[in-house]
Scaffold this active site. Structure first.
Site, PDB file in Angstrom:
ATOM      1  N   CYS A 113      -1.947   9.100   2.727  1.00  0.00           N
ATOM      2  CA  CYS A 113      -1.798   8.728   1.685  1.00  0.00           C
ATOM      3  C   CYS A 113      -3.484   8.656   0.782  1.00  0.00           C
ATOM      4  O   CYS A 113      -3.197   9.179  -1.168  1.00  0.00           O
ATOM      5  CB  CYS A 113      -1.210   7.078   2.048  1.00  0.00           C
ATOM      6  SG  CYS A 113      -2.684   5.660   2.665  1.00  0.00           S
ATOM      7  N   GLU A 155       1.110  -1.051   0.114  1.00  0.00           N
ATOM      8  CA  GLU A 155      -0.180  -0.307   0.194  1.00  0.00           C
ATOM      9  C   GLU A 155       0.720   1.251   0.061  1.00  0.00           C
ATOM     10  O   GLU A 155       1.038   1.783   0.751  1.00  0.00           O
ATOM     11  CB  GLU A 155      -0.561   0.009   1.393  1.00  0.00           C
ATOM     12  CG  GLU A 155      -2.605   1.198   1.426  1.00  0.00           C
ATOM     13  CD  GLU A 155      -1.483   2.126   1.608  1.00  0.00           C
ATOM     14  OE1 GLU A 155      -1.432   3.516   0.489  1.00  0.00           O
ATOM     15  OE2 GLU A 155      -1.421   2.727   2.492  1.00  0.00           O
TER      16      GLU A 155
END
Length: 446
Positions: A265, A231
């Site tokens: 993010c 990720e």
């Protein structure tokens, strides 16, 4: 690699932690391997779920202590930190409540022949979780909860600036009754991580972090045929289709961009606004950011703030106009809006990991999608509009792992999290999160 708590507000080193020796790292791996061969294989999902339920309870009981540690490590105000701890507790509870259902045998209807066929899920073995600094507790919970429930044993390598959180979470697992070796924190170096990945006892790696770190770990894992979940970063688009309830849209844009001082993010970073709405959106956006900027905490480090400032300077040199709400002062940064930047410019495609919003003008819906997809990233995305059919159409056209329509900060423990392209691969959370590191074994009986 230096593990230490450095107060981002002052730059003062609060506490240092010794980096693990090679012997300590491989002792941790040996303990995790032994725990998997013994405890994991003999324990039931219900027994592991009971431990996770206690882990959740202890997170809530120690929420203030954990939040204070995070504030010292990466600057997150304690009031926000307690919210992160509560969400982490929900993740552990979610898998405690649902693991048995997710891991139950899955029957397959045979097309020919007699008998039965089932897919049975079982643990793989020792996993390594590499966690980032921006959400020190939540990121660990996403890795630990589903994989512990599945029976894997876990090594945690946290960010060098979050040793206190790593230590506190390891103690929570121990106090919750997790057997020795089932969850082990290691203050490892990058070189030691590479050695761990090469060891046949390690079965998989889950990393949340930068594109550079993901590329390095992915290369090492591929060389040794290890399963990996990555990720990584994002440059998430936020598409504004119309001016209906523009005040609410701007509020959502500001909330998404300023959360955690922009160090998220999957936060919206590139705001793509249709031509007829653009000027009104920018004016309102400037007003809201000017109001909210004084409330911003410091970024996680002076180095992170300096990197962000350099990106802003580069954008201005490339032709962007900047609006500043606040001033640059050490790890404290202003909220920034950049307009007029060419979407084809390389800096326009970068991830700005801080409270900087890039605003682009789109001629129409098709142009908005073209700008949105003109990036190497594909993590999250956002669409705001009053026409439900148009919103659905645009959501389908976005190249990303996640789309949020008319909502921000709508993550949930039951919702899968992950991206495509250079934002990584694999999924965390929800029923998909527990499926990444299990052996889906076919058992065919006649």
């Amino acid at each position: 690699m230096h593990y230490a708590i450095v107060d981002p507000a002052t730059g003062t080193t609060v506490q240092e932690y010794p980096t693990a020796t090679g012997a300590e790292v491989f002792a941790a791996l040996a303990a995790a391997d032994e725990a998997h061969r013994g405890w994991s294989r003999s324990s039931t999902v219900a027994e592991r779920s009971a431990i996770l339920r206690e882990v959740a309870r202890l997170h809530r009981e120690r929420r203030d202590e954990l939040a204070q540690i995070m504030e010292r490590e990466m600057g997150k105000p304690a009031a926000q930190g307690t919210g992160e701890i509560d969400f982490s507790a929900l993740i552990f509870e979610y898998y405690a409540d649902n693991a048995e259902k997710f891991l139950t045998d899955e029957p397959i209807d045979l097309l020919a022949g007699t008998g039965t066929a089932v897919v049975r899920r079982s643990s793989l073995g020792v996993l390594l979780g590499i966690a980032p600094w921006n959400f020190p507790s939540y990121q660990v919970a996403r890795f630990a909860a589903p994989n512990f429930a599945a029976g894997n044993t876990l090594l945690l390598k946290h960010a060098p600036q979050c040793p206190g959180t790593a230590e506190a979470i390891e103690k929570i697992f121990a106090d919750a009754g997790a057997p020795q070796g089932s969850f082990v924190n290691i203050y490892a170096t990058n070189e030691q991580v590479a050695d761990l990945i090469a060891d046949p006892r390690l079965q998989g790696v889950s990393l949340t972090g930068s594109e550079r770190a993901g590329s390095a770990v992915g290369e090492q894992a591929g060389r040794h045929l290890k399963k990996v979940v990555l990720e990584l970063g994002g440059s998430d688009p936020f598409i504004v289709l119309d001016a209906v309830d523009l005040d609410a849209t701007v509020e959502a844009a500001a909330a998404g961009r300023l959360s955690n001082v922009g160090q998220v993010c999957n936060a919206p970073k590139r705001f793509i606004v249709l031509d007829q709405v653009h000027d009104a959106f920018v004016a309102k956006f400037q007003s809201v950011l000017k109001e909210r900027a004084p409330q911003l905490a410091p970024m996680a480090s002076r180095a992170a703030a300096d990197h962000l400032a350099q990106q802003v300077r580069q954008a201005v040199e490339s032709g962007a106009e900047q609006f500043l709400a606040g001033e640059w002062n050490g790890a404290r940064v202003p909220a920034v809006i950049l307009t007029g930047l060419d979407p084809e410019d390389q800096v326009a495609k970068e991830e700005f990991f801080g409270p900087v919003a890039l605003v682009f003008r789109a001629k129409d819906e098709a142009h908005a999608l073209e700008i949105a997809n003109n990036t190497d990233y594909g993590l999250g995305s956002y669409v705001y509009g009053a026409d439900a059919d148009q919103v659905a159409r645009v959501a389908d056209g976005i190249e990303a792992g996640m789309v949020y329509a008319n909502c921000v900060q709508a993550d949930g423990v039951e919702l899968p999290f992950g991206g495509i392209k250079r934002s990584g691969f694999g999924r965390e959370l929800g029923k998909y999160g527990i499926d990444e590191f299990v052996n889906k074994k076919l058992i065919r009986t006649r």
